[in-house]
Design a protein around this motif. Structure first.
Motif, PDB file in Angstrom:
ATOM      1  N   ASN A 131       0.855  -1.185   0.000  1.00  0.00           N
ATOM      2  CA  ASN A 131       0.000   0.000   0.000  1.00  0.00           C
ATOM      3  C   ASN A 131       0.893   1.238   0.000  1.00  0.00           C
ATOM      4  OD1 ASN A 131      -0.360  -1.397   3.060  1.00  0.00           O
ATOM      5  ND2 ASN A 131       0.575   0.638   3.024  1.00  0.00           N
ATOM      6  N   SER A 132       0.277   2.403   0.192  1.00  0.00           N
ATOM      7  CA  SER A 132       1.044   3.649   0.234  1.00  0.00           C
ATOM      8  C   SER A 132       1.833   3.739   1.525  1.00  0.00           C
ATOM      9  CB  SER A 132       0.089   4.841   0.108  1.00  0.00           C
ATOM     10  OG  SER A 132      -0.836   4.864   1.195  1.00  0.00           O
ATOM     11  N   ASP A 133       2.744   4.723   1.559  1.00  0.00           N
ATOM     12  CA  ASP A 133       3.605   4.893   2.727  1.00  0.00           C
ATOM     13  C   ASP A 133       3.181   6.163   3.446  1.00  0.00           C
ATOM     14  OD1 ASP A 133       6.192   5.818   4.220  1.00  0.00           O
ATOM     15  OD2 ASP A 133       6.531   3.725   3.646  1.00  0.00           O
ATOM     16  N   PRO A 134       3.120   6.152   4.794  1.00  0.00           N
ATOM     17  CA  PRO A 134       2.739   7.368   5.524  1.00  0.00           C
ATOM     18  C   PRO A 134       3.735   8.503   5.348  1.00  0.00           C
ATOM     19  CG  PRO A 134       3.500   5.678   7.039  1.00  0.00           C
ATOM     20  CD  PRO A 134       3.353   5.027   5.707  1.00  0.00           C
ATOM     21  N   SER A 135       4.980   8.201   4.947  1.00  0.00           N
ATOM     22  CA  SER A 135       5.954   9.281   4.727  1.00  0.00           C
ATOM     23  C   SER A 135       5.563  10.154   3.543  1.00  0.00           C
ATOM     24  CB  SER A 135       7.339   8.679   4.512  1.00  0.00           C
ATOM     25  OG  SER A 135       7.353   7.834   3.370  1.00  0.00           O
ATOM     26  N   GLN A 136       4.842   9.589   2.576  1.00  0.00           N
ATOM     27  CA  GLN A 136       4.392  10.391   1.446  1.00  0.00           C
ATOM     28  C   GLN A 136       3.379  11.439   1.878  1.00  0.00           C
ATOM     29  OE1 GLN A 136       2.929   7.612  -1.437  1.00  0.00           O
ATOM     30  NE2 GLN A 136       4.966   6.773  -1.935  1.00  0.00           N
ATOM     31  N   VAL A 137       2.542  11.097   2.783  1.00  0.00           N
ATOM     32  CA  VAL A 137       1.557  12.065   3.302  1.00  0.00           C
ATOM     33  C   VAL A 137       2.274  13.155   4.082  1.00  0.00           C
ATOM     34  CG1 VAL A 137      -0.479  12.338   4.754  1.00  0.00           C
ATOM     35  CG2 VAL A 137      -0.187  10.263   3.387  1.00  0.00           C
ATOM     36  N   ALA A 138       3.289  12.767   4.842  1.00  0.00           N
ATOM     37  CA  ALA A 138       4.043  13.771   5.589  1.00  0.00           C
ATOM     38  C   ALA A 138       4.833  14.674   4.642  1.00  0.00           C
ATOM     39  CB  ALA A 138       4.977  13.086   6.577  1.00  0.00           C
ATOM     40  N   TYR A 139       5.385  14.122   3.617  1.00  0.00           N
ATOM     41  CA  TYR A 139       6.131  14.929   2.638  1.00  0.00           C
ATOM     42  C   TYR A 139       5.205  15.904   1.909  1.00  0.00           C
ATOM     43  CZ  TYR A 139       9.080  16.102  -1.385  1.00  0.00           C
ATOM     44  OH  TYR A 139       9.806  16.786  -2.357  1.00  0.00           O
ATOM     45  N   ALA A 140       4.000  15.450   1.553  1.00  0.00           N
ATOM     46  CA  ALA A 140       3.047  16.333   0.882  1.00  0.00           C
ATOM     47  C   ALA A 140       2.611  17.457   1.807  1.00  0.00           C
ATOM     48  CB  ALA A 140       1.853  15.532   0.395  1.00  0.00           C
ATOM     49  N   ALA A 141       2.399  17.161   3.055  1.00  0.00           N
ATOM     50  CA  ALA A 141       2.004  18.200   4.006  1.00  0.00           C
ATOM     51  C   ALA A 141       3.143  19.193   4.226  1.00  0.00           C
ATOM     52  CB  ALA A 141       1.592  17.560   5.329  1.00  0.00           C
ATOM     53  N   VAL A 183      -3.887   6.059  -2.891  1.00  0.00           N
ATOM     54  CA  VAL A 183      -3.218   7.367  -2.832  1.00  0.00           C
ATOM     55  C   VAL A 183      -1.942   7.352  -3.665  1.00  0.00           C
ATOM     56  CG1 VAL A 183      -2.147   9.044  -1.303  1.00  0.00           C
ATOM     57  CG2 VAL A 183      -4.224   7.856  -0.590  1.00  0.00           C
ATOM     58  N   ASP A 184      -1.171   6.296  -3.520  1.00  0.00           N
ATOM     59  CA  ASP A 184       0.081   6.171  -4.256  1.00  0.00           C
ATOM     60  C   ASP A 184      -0.190   5.447  -5.579  1.00  0.00           C
ATOM     61  OD1 ASP A 184       2.674   6.019  -5.101  1.00  0.00           O
ATOM     62  OD2 ASP A 184       3.382   4.767  -3.416  1.00  0.00           O
ATOM     63  N   PRO A 185       0.016   6.125  -6.709  1.00  0.00           N
ATOM     64  CA  PRO A 185      -0.243   5.441  -8.000  1.00  0.00           C
ATOM     65  C   PRO A 185       0.636   4.227  -8.206  1.00  0.00           C
ATOM     66  CG  PRO A 185      -0.072   7.809  -8.307  1.00  0.00           C
ATOM     67  CD  PRO A 185       0.368   7.533  -6.904  1.00  0.00           C
ATOM     68  N   ALA A 186       1.824   4.200  -7.609  1.00  0.00           N
ATOM     69  CA  ALA A 186       2.723   3.061  -7.802  1.00  0.00           C
ATOM     70  C   ALA A 186       2.340   1.876  -6.930  1.00  0.00           C
ATOM     71  CB  ALA A 186       4.148   3.484  -7.522  1.00  0.00           C
ATOM     72  N   HIS A 187       1.672   2.125  -5.841  1.00  0.00           N
ATOM     73  CA  HIS A 187       1.293   1.044  -4.916  1.00  0.00           C
ATOM     74  C   HIS A 187      -0.179   1.248  -4.530  1.00  0.00           C
ATOM     75  CE1 HIS A 187       5.691   1.624  -4.431  1.00  0.00           C
ATOM     76  NE2 HIS A 187       5.717   0.273  -4.348  1.00  0.00           N
ATOM     77  N   GLN A 188      -1.030   0.768  -5.356  1.00  0.00           N
ATOM     78  CA  GLN A 188      -2.455   0.881  -5.100  1.00  0.00           C
ATOM     79  C   GLN A 188      -3.013  -0.452  -4.603  1.00  0.00           C
ATOM     80  OE1 GLN A 188      -4.550   2.392  -8.508  1.00  0.00           O
ATOM     81  NE2 GLN A 188      -3.651   4.452  -8.351  1.00  0.00           N
ATOM     82  N   ASN A 189      -3.870  -0.337  -3.648  1.00  0.00           N
ATOM     83  CA  ASN A 189      -4.525  -1.519  -3.069  1.00  0.00           C
ATOM     84  C   ASN A 189      -6.034  -1.252  -3.094  1.00  0.00           C
ATOM     85  OD1 ASN A 189      -5.177  -3.868  -1.747  1.00  0.00           O
ATOM     86  ND2 ASN A 189      -4.667  -3.070   0.291  1.00  0.00           N
ATOM     87  N   LYS A 190      -6.747  -1.932  -3.975  1.00  0.00           N
ATOM     88  CA  LYS A 190      -8.182  -1.703  -4.127  1.00  0.00           C
ATOM     89  C   LYS A 190      -9.025  -2.677  -3.316  1.00  0.00           C
ATOM     90  CE  LYS A 190      -7.680   0.188  -8.780  1.00  0.00           C
ATOM     91  NZ  LYS A 190      -8.094   0.120 -10.216  1.00  0.00           N
ATOM     92  N   GLY A 191      -8.411  -3.474  -2.498  1.00  0.00           N
ATOM     93  CA  GLY A 191      -9.151  -4.421  -1.663  1.00  0.00           C
ATOM     94  C   GLY A 191      -8.892  -4.180  -0.191  1.00  0.00           C
ATOM     95  N   ALA A 192      -8.973  -5.261   0.600  1.00  0.00           N
ATOM     96  CA  ALA A 192      -8.718  -5.168   2.031  1.00  0.00           C
ATOM     97  C   ALA A 192      -7.244  -4.954   2.299  1.00  0.00           C
ATOM     98  CB  ALA A 192      -9.198  -6.458   2.712  1.00  0.00           C
ATOM     99  N   PRO A 193      -6.874  -4.424   3.423  1.00  0.00           N
ATOM    100  CA  PRO A 193      -5.452  -4.204   3.735  1.00  0.00           C
ATOM    101  C   PRO A 193      -4.699  -5.526   3.876  1.00  0.00           C
ATOM    102  CG  PRO A 193      -6.832  -3.702   5.632  1.00  0.00           C
ATOM    103  CD  PRO A 193      -7.764  -3.905   4.498  1.00  0.00           C
TER     104      PRO A 193
END
Length: 361
Positions: free
Chosen positions: A56-66, A138-148
């Motif tokens: 899935n996406s990484d929480p660091s990407q959200v922190a970097y965007a913020a 959120v991350d186009p490179a690592h998308q997860n369209k199902g359950a975690p």
């Protein structure tokens, strides 16, 4: 009106009781697991572990965007809504479980109440499962369209022991949520099935309606009952039952012509000079057996009659002094001086010979 009604009895009460008992441990486990997870015990840790493995996406990407003043939406499955919402549901389910158990013990947990309650709880759990299995795109490179990943994959892929424990807790919470949803769905099915009236229930309902109709017609035929409300009639009947059962004599044909008779009433009537009814005299004249009247009561009644017996008055005529004429004193040998005779020969037993006082014969 009599053909459409809502039954109050369950078709399979033992199954309902079994579901209530089965729900208890999972309600407690659900409250404990989501209470531990709130507010953010391991949610961000599992997000980071999944990002490092590429699930899935990484929480660091959200922190970097913020940090760069860019808007980046946090996936619902990794947001605080996931843990807080499920914790609130755990509290609500525990509260309604206590109410449901109390209603069942009081025999007032009707199918219609169960249907309304469990439809609402099922909707809440359906929303909870949707949040727990929301996609992460959120991350186009690592998308997860199902359950975690911690639901779809085994927790043994994690090397760290602490992170593996968090994965097992999150998986258990999801499993408990599924069990709660299935339990409430079964409650809904049983409630709907029990609300469909059986032929026996219809027959019992029709007989009850016929009895109520007959009672209503009976009350309507009496003009006395029409003047009184249902509460007044009940109060009137209760007062009639509380009246003491005392012996009395009937002085008329009306029901209120019964006059109670007690020893005290009889004594007061004698003092006032009233005529005692013949029925009362016969009642107190007849002998009482020891089984009917205890010795204390008989003694009390006899003493009471003696206390209230009217005083006997004697009448004595006025005494007059009689003085005979002088000529009669000379010719008769007996002179009367004192009290006048009360009869023709009232004082013949006391002759007088002229010497002293008279002596008795």
């Amino acid at each position: 009106m009599g053909r459409y009604f809502l039954p109050r009895k369950w078709r399979m009460p033992k199954l309902v009781l079994g579901l209530i008992l089965f729900e208890f441990p999972f309600t407690v486990a659900n409250l404990a697991l989501f209470g531990i997870a709130a507010p953010n015990t391991y949610r961000t840790v599992l997000w980071r572990v999944g990002g490092e493995m590429g699930f899935n996406s990484d929480p660091s990407q959200v922190a970097y965007a913020a940090y760069n003043y860019q808007e980046m939406e946090i996936p619902m499955v990794w947001s605080s809504l996931n843990t807080n919402y499920n914790m609130y549901i755990g509290v609500v389910c525990t509260f309604f479980y206590l109410i449901k158990s109390a209603l069942w013990l009081l025999h007032v947990f009707y199918p219609i109440l169960s249907l309304i309650l469990h439809v609402s709880l099922t909707a809440l759990w359906a929303a909870s499962l949707y949040i727990q299995t929301a996609p992460d795109t959120v991350d186009p490179a690592h998308q997860n369209k199902g359950a975690p990943w911690y639901i779809t994959k085994s927790c043994n892929i994690v090397s760290d022991k602490r992170e593996r424990g968090y994965c097992m807790q999150a998986k258990s919470a999801f499993a408990v949520s599924v069990i709660m949803l299935i339990t409430y769905a079964i409650f809904i099915i049983l409630s709907i099935w029990s609300l469909i009236p059986t032929p026996e229930a219809r027959a019992a309902r029709d007989s009850k309606i016929a009895e109520r109709k007959a009672e209503k017609e009976l009350y309507a035929s009496s003009p006395y009952d029409q003047e009184m409300t249902a509460e007044d009639q009940w109060q009137h009947m209760w007062e009639l039952q509380q009246l003491p059962r005392t012996p009395g004599a009937t002085t008329g044909h009306a029901p209120w012509a019964k006059v109670p008779a007690t020893p005290r009433t009889t004594a007061f009537n004698q003092l006032q000079g009233a005529q005692i009814p013949q029925a009362h005299q016969e009642h107190y004249a007849q002998p009482r057996s020891p089984m009917m009247a205890p010795p204390q009561q008989q003694t009390y009644s006899s003493v009471q009659q003696q206390m209230y017996s009217p005083p006997q008055q004697t009448y004595s005529p006025p005494q007059q002094t009689y003085f005979p004429p002088p000529d009669q004193v000379q010719h008769e040998s007996v002179a009367y001086a004192g009290v006048a005779p009360q009869g023709q020969h009232g004082y013949d037993g006391y002759p007088y010979n002229g010497k002293g006082k008279g002596t008795a014969m």
